[in-house]
Design a protein around this motif. Structure first.
Motif, mmCIF file in Angstrom:
data_model
loop_
_atom_site.group_PDB
_atom_site.id
_atom_site.type_symbol
_atom_site.label_atom_id
_atom_site.label_comp_id
_atom_site.label_asym_id
_atom_site.label_seq_id
_atom_site.Cartn_x
_atom_site.Cartn_y
_atom_site.Cartn_z
ATOM 1 N N VAL A 197 -76.060 -23.131 71.613
ATOM 2 C CA VAL A 197 -75.203 -22.764 72.729
ATOM 3 C C VAL A 197 -76.128 -22.728 73.935
ATOM 4 O O VAL A 197 -77.139 -22.021 73.925
ATOM 5 N N VAL A 198 -75.802 -23.516 74.957
ATOM 6 C CA VAL A 198 -76.633 -23.586 76.150
ATOM 7 C C VAL A 198 -75.809 -23.083 77.328
ATOM 8 O O VAL A 198 -74.707 -23.591 77.579
ATOM 9 N N LEU A 199 -76.333 -22.079 78.007
ATOM 10 C CA LEU A 199 -75.669 -21.498 79.169
ATOM 11 C C LEU A 199 -76.465 -21.860 80.420
ATOM 12 O O LEU A 199 -77.698 -21.747 80.422
ATOM 13 N N TYR A 200 -75.773 -22.262 81.463
ATOM 14 C CA TYR A 200 -76.403 -22.616 82.733
ATOM 15 C C TYR A 200 -75.995 -21.557 83.744
ATOM 16 O O TYR A 200 -74.813 -21.395 84.048
ATOM 17 N N ALA A 201 -77.000 -20.826 84.243
ATOM 18 C CA ALA A 201 -76.735 -19.684 85.105
ATOM 19 C C ALA A 201 -77.697 -19.676 86.285
ATOM 20 O O ALA A 201 -78.636 -20.468 86.344
#
Length: 186
Positions: free
Chosen positions: A41-45
């Motif tokens: 799971v890759v989150l871009y923040a």
């Protein structure tokens, strides 16, 4: 003719090399193992979206515990002056530690022991260039966290705004997981 033979050999050699190395490092200098056998799971923040992660990301990671994904948070540092990058990296390391503590607490609150590989399952990447974010269409100062589900081989399975797409991401990861064999079913 020899040049063609050499080129053919090189192409064959590159084809034989493992294609799973992501070449991506987290804020601790560890290689991020995207595409190396575990779903992700890759989150871009960015700094403007950190509250969304605080409110939703840890519980979501806990909910995905049966799929055993790695969780990667790409933090967009575009716009932060170079002389503040060291401070930003230190802050991200602190957030990493605090996040691990919160996930451990979630496990304990549910009467479970936190997984032994918890630290090897969570990565935070400080991105000063913003290239990964830009490639996904996120402009500097974006206001919505983006989440991607990746297969064990590193192929994107789904993406969407977080937390709105959390249910979709969960279903995609659950459906792509290999079936479990239960001792009861034997």
């Amino acid at each position: 003719m020899r040049i063609l033979v050499v080129l053919a050999c090189l192409i064959g050699l590159f084809g034989a090399l493992p294609a799973h190395a992501s070449g991506l490092e987290d804020v601790f200098g560890r290689e991020v193992p995207l595409g190396q056998g575990r779903p992700a799971v890759v989150l871009y923040a960015n700094r403007d979206t950190r509250q969304v992660l605080r409110e939703h990301a840890m519980r979501f990671a806990y909910e995905l515990r049966h799929e055993n994904p790695i969780v990667v948070v790409h933090v967009d540092l575009r716009g932060i002056p170079g002389f503040f990058m060291g401070a930003a990296s230190r802050e991200i390391r602190k957030i990493h530690k605090d996040s691990l503590d919160k996930v451990r607490q979630l496990f304990l609150e549910h009467g479970q022991q936190p997984p032994a590989d918890l630290e090897a399952s969570f990565y935070m990447v400080a991105d000063s260039s913003g290239e990964p974010h830009r490639a996904l269409g996120l402009v500097k100062g974006f206001q919505q966290v983006l989440i991607r589900a990746m297969s064990p081989s590193g192929r994107e399975l789904a993406r969407g705004p977080f937390p709105q797409a959390a249910g979709t991401i969960r279903r995609v990861l659950e459906s792509s997981a290999p079936p479990r064999i239960s001792a009861v079913s034997r």
